[in-house]
Scaffold this active site. Structure first.
Site, PDB file in Angstrom:
ATOM      1  CE  LYS A  54      -3.727  -2.507   2.280  1.00  0.00           C
ATOM      2  NZ  LYS A  54      -4.443  -2.881   3.513  1.00  0.00           N
ATOM      3  CD  GLN A  98      -3.387  -4.454   6.688  1.00  0.00           C
ATOM      4  OE1 GLN A  98      -3.529  -3.436   6.045  1.00  0.00           O
ATOM      5  NE2 GLN A  98      -3.788  -5.621   6.247  1.00  0.00           N
ATOM      6  CG  ASP A 121      -9.412  -0.135   5.246  1.00  0.00           C
ATOM      7  OD1 ASP A 121      -9.263  -0.663   4.136  1.00  0.00           O
ATOM      8  OD2 ASP A 121      -8.664  -0.352   6.220  1.00  0.00           O
TER       9      ASP A 121
HETATM   10  N1  GUN Z   1      -6.767  -6.887   6.533  1.00  0.00           N
HETATM   11  C1  GUN Z   1      -7.103  -7.660   5.478  1.00  0.00           C
HETATM   12  N2  GUN Z   1      -7.650  -6.913   4.501  1.00  0.00           N
HETATM   13  C2  GUN Z   1      -7.654  -5.642   4.950  1.00  0.00           C
HETATM   14  C3  GUN Z   1      -8.080  -4.412   4.386  1.00  0.00           C
HETATM   15  O1  GUN Z   1      -8.592  -4.324   3.255  1.00  0.00           O
HETATM   16  N3  GUN Z   1      -7.903  -3.317   5.175  1.00  0.00           N
HETATM   17  C4  GUN Z   1      -7.366  -3.389   6.412  1.00  0.00           C
HETATM   18  N4  GUN Z   1      -7.249  -2.260   7.104  1.00  0.00           N
HETATM   19  N5  GUN Z   1      -6.964  -4.505   6.964  1.00  0.00           N
HETATM   20  C5  GUN Z   1      -7.098  -5.629   6.231  1.00  0.00           C
END
Ligand code: GUN
Length: 295
Positions: A54, A98, A121
């Site tokens: 990311k 995350q 998100d």
């Molecule tokens: N953990 C697994 N997929 C995601 C996601 O799309 N966003 C976040 N913040 N954590 C995750």
């Protein structure tokens, strides 16, 4: 039938090129650079790998990006304080924490703390509620990426039988809610299956579009798929290590067998994964455009 492979890598490249242009335009027109902070707690290898991707993408597209690493034993209060700091930071338009978080931290409390206008998100209950009533502001990134892959592959969703395997808050529930809306690129009949579903194969065999986010390697086999179905595999399972020392991945679908039956299929890796990161960038760009008084 041999399926056409939907390359998330290729589609992501196209979408990212457009985002980079929009970022440059926003900077020129309004003097605003989209800012994204990614917060990671601990050093779970999968989470570190996702967040690294990311951050790399954010930089490539010209975003201002901040990586905030917190130790595994960080307190909930400290984490909430950090979120408050970024909520009040005008250079930051998107905040991503995350998941999963360690068990001593209440995930819901953390997600509630993020300013819904910076919730790129799309996990804040306010944004999930808006999505449910067809007034979405930020779609969760993986479902957003799935829909983009369907649209760009020319798959008709109106009236289609969509079967979703998995009911997570991150994928299964939001993609089901998105595709059931009475709007363009949706309007499907959606069935959501889960661990208590009695006869899973009876449902999956009816699917025109089968979306699998079960979290189990190769859980969907060829006998569970209708001839000509569109198969979207959201699974990322680590099943070993390649000779080069990289994680060996497989999806939740038995790709080799199912590709001879489906009309379209996403591979793992290179399918949904690259789209998730791309749509996070799209959401962050949108948050910055809104903050700058546009869109
Ligand atoms: N953990 C697994 N997929 C995601 C996601 O799309 N966003 C976040 N913040 N954590 C995750």
């Amino acid at each position: 039938m041999t399926a056409r492979i939907i390359s998330g890598t290729e589609v992501a490249k196209e979408v990212r090129a457009r985002i980079a242009r929009d970022v440059a335009e926003l900077r020129q027109a309004r003097g605003v650079t989209p800012g994204l902070v990614t917060i990671i707690v601990g050093d779970n290898p999968a989470s570190v790998s996702y967040v690294t991707g990311k951050q790399r993408t954010a930089k490539e597209l010209g975003f201002y990006s901040v990586q905030d690493d917190q130790p595994e034993d960080v307190s909930e209060e400290k984490l909430l304080g950090l979120i408050e700091k970024y909520n009040n930071d005008p250079a930051i338009h998107g905040i991503l924490v995350q998941l999963p978080l360690p068990p001593h931290i209440n995930e819901t409390r953390v997600l509630y703390a993020i300013d819904p206008d910076k919730d790129v998100d799309g996990f804040h209950p306010a944004n999930l509620g808006r999505l449910m009533i067809g007034e979405a502001r930020f779609y969760p990134c993986t479902p957003f990426g799935i829909r983009e892959l369907l649209v760009r592959s020319g798959v008709e969703t109106k009236g289609a039988e969509v079967v979703v395997v998995g009911r997570s808050n991150i994928v299964g529930k939001p993609i089901s809610m998105m595709l059931v809306q009475k709007e363009a690129n949706a309007n499907a009949t959606v069935t959501m299956c889960h661990t208590a579903t009695r006869d899973l194969a009876a449902h999956t065999r009816r699917a025109d579009i089968l979306i699998v986010a079960a979290g189990r390697p190769r859980a969907v086999t060829a006998d569970m798929v209708k001839e000509g179905a569109v198969v979207i595999d959201v699974g990322v399972n680590r099943i070993g290590v390649t000779p080069e020392g990289k994680a060996k991945l497989c999806g939740d679908v038995d790709f080799e067998a199912v590709k001879d039956k489906a009309s379209f299929i996403t591979p793992v890796p290179g399918g949904v994964g690259p789209m998730t990161i791309t749509m996070l960038m799209q959401n962050t760009l949108k948050a910055a455009q809104i903050a700058a008084g546009g869109k």
